[in-house]
Structures are given as C-alpha cells and as structure tokens.
Design a protein around this motif. Structure first.
Motif, PDB file in Angstrom:
ATOM      1  N   GLU A   1     -41.628 -54.455 -43.913  1.00 31.24           N
ATOM      2  CA  GLU A   1     -42.715 -55.401 -43.634  1.00 31.24           C
ATOM      3  C   GLU A   1     -43.394 -54.992 -42.324  1.00 31.24           C
ATOM      4  O   GLU A   1     -42.725 -54.666 -41.344  1.00 31.24           O
TER       5      GLU A   1
ATOM      6  N   ARG B   1     -45.081 -55.098 -38.684  1.00 32.39           N
ATOM      7  CA  ARG B   1     -44.913 -55.962 -37.511  1.00 32.39           C
ATOM      8  C   ARG B   1     -46.299 -56.439 -37.085  1.00 32.39           C
ATOM      9  O   ARG B   1     -46.998 -55.749 -36.367  1.00 32.39           O
ATOM     10  N   TRP B   2     -46.715 -57.589 -37.574  1.00 30.60           N
ATOM     11  CA  TRP B   2     -48.029 -58.129 -37.271  1.00 30.60           C
ATOM     12  C   TRP B   2     -48.146 -58.414 -35.778  1.00 30.60           C
ATOM     13  O   TRP B   2     -47.172 -58.712 -35.108  1.00 30.60           O
TER      14      TRP B   2
ATOM     15  N   ASP C   1     -48.998 -60.562 -32.575  1.00 28.68           N
ATOM     16  CA  ASP C   1     -49.099 -61.981 -32.241  1.00 28.68           C
ATOM     17  C   ASP C   1     -50.442 -62.216 -31.548  1.00 28.68           C
ATOM     18  O   ASP C   1     -51.237 -61.286 -31.342  1.00 28.68           O
TER      19      ASP C   1
END
Length: 155
Positions: free
Chosen positions: A3, A5-6, A8
C-alpha cells in the motif's frame, strides 16, 4: 504490492509548497535573464561555473555533473553559447574523447553584466523573503535531499 504511504497534511503542504515555489521561481528567473541578458537560466549557470573554474575551463563531463544535466542537453546549450561567442570548445590533450568548455572574454563580460540583475531577482524572490532561520532550514533540508540523490545516481 505494498500500500502506498500517502502524504499527511503537513507532508502534502511541504510538497506542494516546494513544487509551486520552485516552478514559479524558475519561471521568473528564466524570464529575467532572457529579458536582461538574452541568456537562458541554464546558459547563465554554465557561464557562472566556467567563470569560477581555474582558467575559466572545465571538461564537459564535469560541467554536466555540476549543472545536474544530461551531456546531450549541455552540448546543446554550449553550442548556443559558442555561436554567441561566449564559450569555445577544445579537445583534451590527454584523452581523445574529452572536450573542454572554455569561457571567452566575451563570456566573462556577459556573466559580469548579467549577474547584478540575476542576484537582485534571487534576493527579491527568495533570500530576502525568508528569515535567517528559514534559510538555514531550507539549506539544510534541500542539501540533504541533494546529497542523497547524488549518492543514488553514483551508486
């Protein structure tokens, strides 16, 4: 597949601020140099690096590394500067594949004439906008990014 790592909110603000500021800054500096001296920002940087080098001369490979550009992109820009009489090229006596870029006297004059307006614009758009503390953080942070990227390229 992992997934992503979006980013923040703070990370996204830093990223967007960096992209916007760097693009706007580059656009304004490019326009100022073209309007005032007829040079592109890359051409100006070539002249600056050559003027700071011993005897105003650097091997093309070293110049490309300092400018963080491709050899073909550098060759195009140096050709334009050569046509304008600001730079000349010569073969390396110890390496048949090596080429030196040499700053001409006309090139020295061009960089001397372009530098004051360019420096004033850099100050107006970046240096004088930030506090000493912000400049230190910017230099430290972007310096670290540059060091890591250069190390990755050499690995």
């Amino acid at each position: 597949m992992d997934e992503p790592r979006w980013l923040d909110q703070d990370e996204m603000a830093a990223w967007r601020g960096f992209v916007a500021a760097s693009n706007l800054l580059n656009r304004r500096l490019e326009r100022q140099l073209k309007d005032d001296s007829g040079l592109s920002h890359t051409q100006y940087e070539i002249l600056v690096h050559l003027s700071a080098a011993p005897e105003g001369s650097l091997r093309m490979t070293e110049l490309a590394d300092r400018l963080i550009t491709s050899k073909s992109g550098l060759t195009y820009q140096v050709t334009q500067l050569e046509k304008a009489g600001l730079v000349s090229r010569r073969s390396c006596p110890s390496d048949v594949r090596g080429i030196f870029a040499d700053l001409t006297e006309q090139g020295r004059e061009a960089v001397r004439n372009a530098a004051p307006g360019h420096l004033a614009m850099v100050r107006e758009l970046l240096i004088d906008v930030l506090s000493r503390e912000q400049l230190a953080v910017l230099a430290d942070g972007l310096g670290e990014v540059s060091r890591r990227l250069r190390a990755d390229e050499r690995a």
